[in-house]
Each structure stands twice: as C-alpha cells, then as structure tokens.
Design a protein around this motif. Structure first.
Motif, PDB file in Angstrom:
ATOM      1  N   HIS A 138       0.857  -1.188   0.000  1.00 32.07           N
ATOM      2  CA  HIS A 138       0.000   0.000   0.000  1.00 32.07           C
ATOM      3  C   HIS A 138       0.891   1.235   0.000  1.00 32.07           C
ATOM      4  N   LEU A 140       0.869   5.231   0.386  1.00 32.40           N
ATOM      5  CA  LEU A 140      -0.008   6.338   0.768  1.00 32.40           C
ATOM      6  C   LEU A 140      -0.020   7.426  -0.295  1.00 32.40           C
ATOM      7  N   GLY A 143      -1.892   5.729  -3.315  1.00 29.33           N
ATOM      8  CA  GLY A 143      -3.225   5.285  -2.941  1.00 29.33           C
ATOM      9  C   GLY A 143      -3.594   3.924  -3.507  1.00 29.33           C
ATOM     10  N   ALA A 145      -3.465  -0.317  -3.543  1.00 32.20           N
ATOM     11  CA  ALA A 145      -3.337  -1.444  -2.638  1.00 32.20           C
ATOM     12  C   ALA A 145      -3.117  -2.686  -3.487  1.00 32.20           C
ATOM     13  N   SER A 148      -4.286  -6.985   0.050  1.00 34.55           N
ATOM     14  CA  SER A 148      -4.708  -6.713   1.415  1.00 34.55           C
ATOM     15  C   SER A 148      -5.179  -8.014   2.036  1.00 34.55           C
TER      16      SER A 148
END
Lengths: 325, 192
Positions: A138, A140, A143, A145, A148
């Motif tokens: 991930h 930041l 943005g 992913a 998960s």
C-alpha cells in the motif's frame, strides 16, 4: 414546500406503488423537470439494488473454525465466551504473562502508565488477539493497494515487508506503517479496559505509528523502549543505533543500557546508540518532509530476506541478527 | 447437490463441528456483507460476525426452527452490531475514512461488457458504498436491512422494536440522502 418539492418528495414511494400516487403521474407528464428527477430516482433505485458486495475476509472460515470448541456444549450461553477449560488455562497463562510484562513495563514507563485509562477490576482478563487488516504494497502517495489481507495478530506474530511498504490497521483507531524491508514481531498484545496495548520489536527498518485513543503502541528496539500514547513517530533501527522522530505528541524513550528516561517532544528527534541519547529539534524543512512521505524511495537491503527468528517471550531482543551484521 | 439445512442441523446437534462450518459457509458471506454495510468497518464486521457465529454455535439449543437459520444468525449478529454501534464504536474509523484505500468492493455482477459502462458502474458502486457509510446510524441500518438484506418491513420493525411506519420513514430519508449524494453519477447515467 412548493408543488414540485411536494411531488419530488413522493418519487420513491411512487416507484414502489404508482397507483397510490396518481398526482405524481399527472404532474410528471407536464413537468419536464420533475420527470427528469423521476428518471434519476428510478436510476437510484436500480443502483440500490446493486450495492457492491463486501467480500468475506480471506481466512475467515479458518479463524472461525479455530475458535469453535471441539466439543459441542449444550448448556445456555455463558456470560463470557472464554469459558472452556482450554480457554481458562490459556487465559491464566496469558494473565500471568501479560501481568509480568506489565510489571516490567510499569517500571519503565511508570509516569506514562499513570496517564492511561484506569484498568477494569480484572484488567487483563481479555487477552486481545486482534485481527488486523494488513495492507501490503500500500502506498499512501499513490493510494494503491496491491494486496490486502486480514490476519490475526497474536503474540509472536512476525511481520515482514519485502519490496513494498505495508499498513497494519489495528481496527478502531490505530495503524502501523512499515517501510519496505521492515521486520517487526509482536512481543505483547493485551487489552487493559478499553485500550489495546501492542508492543512490537523492530528487528530492522522503519515503523511509523499512528495511534489513537484506544490503541497504544510500544516499540522495542535494541537501544530503547518507546511509548507512544496517541502519538505519531518514526523509528529507524540501524546497526549503529536507533533514530526516532516525533511528528505528533510526546514520546517517552527509555534507553535500555541504563534505563534512563528521555521525553521527546513533538518536532524533536533523537539518536540512541552506544554513546548515549542525543536529542535535537527537527528542522522546519524536515518537518515538512517526514520520512514516511518519501520512504517508498527507500533502498531495500538485499540481505533482508532470511528467516525471522521468534525469540521466547520475555527474552531480550534477538539482536544482533544475521542481517544486522 | 448440497446437503439440506435440516440434515446439517441434525449433525450439528449431534456434535459435528464440520457440519456447522458447512452451514456457516453458505451464510457467512451474506452475513458479513450485511454487518459490513451497517458498520462500514471491515475489521469490526469480521469481529462481530465471528463472535455471533461462535455464540450461535454454543447456543444452538436456542434455535427452535420457527424462523430460518439465516434469520436466526442474522438476529444474533444484528444485536451485537447494534450494541457495538450504541457504544459509539461506529462513529469514525479508518475503514469509513479510507473507503477507497482498502479492499475494493466487488464489481456488480451484471455490469455490461462495455468497459466504459463497467468503469462507471464501478464508480457508482464505490460512491454508493461511501454514501451508505455516511448515513446516520439509524438510517444506515434500516437501509441495509431492507435494500442489502431484503427483509420485509414487518421483520425490520420487529427486530428494531419500532413501527413499520417508522421503518418506512427512515428508509425514505436514507434513500433521499443517498440520491442527493449520488446525483452527479445518476445524472450522467440518465443523460448518456
């Protein structure tokens, strides 16, 4: 409410039963604006029928199966679900273990603990084995992913990021950001009243902690213990020492060599190594550009691929590890 | 052919844990989806559903069969979810704040083959999910029970211990609010 508002207020009901709302039928024939709104309302209804499905977390059934008692009990539900003999035994073990850790920790962070919420009469009755949403890969900034997963976070869990940073969400209001190549291990995980306390051992790399009111993260490095109630800090463990930057809140540093306590205020940084603890202020430039904002450019050590050893509980940090040499 | 629910329940009563898991596997996705939309928090939703299922397993004697097994599970999970929300846990979470950062919702199954339409469908779906999360708790719960789970007004009223009229009012408010929030997406769809 004018006539149009009155009509528009009935559109959902009209679509459910047009015969009961004949005035709407008559109105939309002559009013283009309300007819358009009716089309939008119909489209909204279609969208409501297709609410995206939230997929079951990976490993959900395995975790459930592990929680089910082997023998089916047929008595009424007990007041607490931790009641089988196995769980009682486990709870007693955890209680002793966690109380032991708490005692050590209370010495180190006596002042800090005083500020924590007052524990319930049986403070460690509920051992928190939390499931954590671990978002690997991930970023930041971007943005995205890549992967998960929701995984149980329990004592001894070893978490290692490889080529990507990761975010571990601890549920209600806590998260850990791990740099690419960071290795951490859960040393203690328990719940005191409403607060989850997570103690992690940083074996290598950098951890950025963002925690809130119901999660405390305590970081154990070769050089220091760090308490971070409601603070954001950046920890970088290197073979030469531990670097800490306080982005928000107050950080309590307890140097392991001589148990000397240093308080790091917001906007300060510290280096803890064999020479001692040196504290300085972050320059405004650094404050505007915290490590976590550019750490995706961090070079991942190529030797950071060996197996992660899990030391017995209560033992000292397993340093130096092979990859630290 | 899947084993009938009744046969599985018999096996569970005889102490067969695997039978419980087989039965739960049928309902867990639906149950999780329902609780997730009520809480807007994946981690909390899993905790709540897991706790409910363990509670159901331990208290299976209380299942009398006058309602469907899913409805029974749903009520247990629903009560736990309601308690969780009432304790103020559902106010603000990472999940609700970062709705687009975690695991993305599945695309709706019947999106057309047109890539643009599919992208728009997905965008609308994500916007809808975010809009549902932003509803106040009472409206969100009623909307989820009716639109996501398909319960009848009467059943919702019974579970919430309120009148059917109150349920209808809540649902209407929820729909109006969602429509207002989704209007840009809905308008573009209508004018296409």
């Amino acid at each position: 409410m004018n006539e149009h508002d009155h009509i528009r207020d009935q559109l959902f009901a009209y679509l459910e039963d047009p015969t009961a709302h004949r005035e709407v039928t008559a109105h939309v024939v002559e009013c283009a604006s309300c007819a358009a709104d009716l089309a939008i309302t119909r489209r909204a209804n279609e969208a409501f029928a297709k609410v995206p499905q939230a997929p079951l977390p990976e490993g959900f059934m395995e975790r459930l199966r592990a929680r089910l008692p082997e023998e089916v009990r047929r008595e009424p539900l007990p007041p607490t679900e931790i009641s089988s003999s196995t769980r009682r035994g486990r709870r007693a073990f955890w209680t002793r273990t966690v109380l032991g850790i708490a005692a050590v920790f209370a010495l180190a962070f006596g002042g800090l603990l005083l500020t924590m919420p007052k524990p319930a009469p049986s403070p460690f009755a509920e051992v928190a084995e939390r499931s954590a949403l671990i978002v690997v890969g991930h970023d930041l900034e971007l943005g995205d992913a890549l992967l998960s997963n929701t995984a149980p976070l329990r004592l001894g869990s070893a978490l290692e990021t490889t080529n990507h940073p990761a975010v571990i969400r601890l549920g209600e209001d806590g998260s850990l950001r791990l740099d690419a190549g960071t290795r951490v291990r859960v040393l203690a995980l328990f719940r005191a009243s409403e607060t989850t306390i997570l103690k992690i051992d940083v074996a290598l790399g950098r951890v950025w902690v963002e925690d809130g009111t119901r999660t405390r993260v305590i970081i154990h490095t070769p050089d220091a213990l760090m308490g971070s109630p409601g603070a954001a800090l950046d920890v970088r463990v290197t073979p030469g020492g531990t670097h800490v930057r306080a982005w928000r809140g107050t950080i309590a540093l307890n140097r392991l060599r001589n148990r000397r306590l240093t308080v790091l205020q917001e906007g300060q940084q510290a280096v803890i190594d064999a020479k001692g603890t040196r504290v300085g202020n972050l320059s405004p430039v650094v404050q505007q550009d915290p490590w976590y904002q550019w750490n995706r450019r961090l070079q991942v050590p190529s030797q950071a691929s060996g197996p992660l050893e899990t030391p017995p509980l209560g033992k000292a940090s397993p340093f130096p590890l092979p990859w630290m040499k | 052919m899947t084993e009938p629910e009744r046969a599985l329940l018999e096996r569970i009563r005889a102490g067969d844990r695997d039978a419980f898991c087989i039965l739960v596997e049928r309902y867990a996705p639906r149950l999780f989806n329902a609780v997730f939309h009520m809480t807007s928090d994946r981690v909390a939703a899993e905790d709540l559903v897991q706790d409910a299922l363990v509670g159901a397993y331990n208290g299976l004697d209380r299942f009398r069969g006058d309602a469907g097994f899913y409805t029974w599970l749903y009520r247990i999970a629903f009560n736990r979810t309601l308690n969780w929300i009432r304790k103020g846990r559902g106010k603000l979470t990472f999940e609700s704040l970062d709705a687009d950062e975690g695991e993305r919702p599945r695309e709706v199954a019947d999106a057309s083959d047109d890539p643009l339409a599919r992208a728009e469908q997905r965008e609308l779906g994500e916007a809808l999910q975010g809009a549902i999360a932003s509803l106040n708790e009472a409206n969100r719960i009623v909307f989820t029970m009716r639109e996501v789970d398909g319960f009848e007004y009467e059943e919702i009223a019974r579970m919430l211990d309120c009148t059917q009229e109150a349920v209808r009012t809540r649902l209407h408010r929820a729909k109006k609010e969602l429509k207002a929030r989704l209007r840009p997406y809905l308008e573009s769809e209508v004018t296409r």
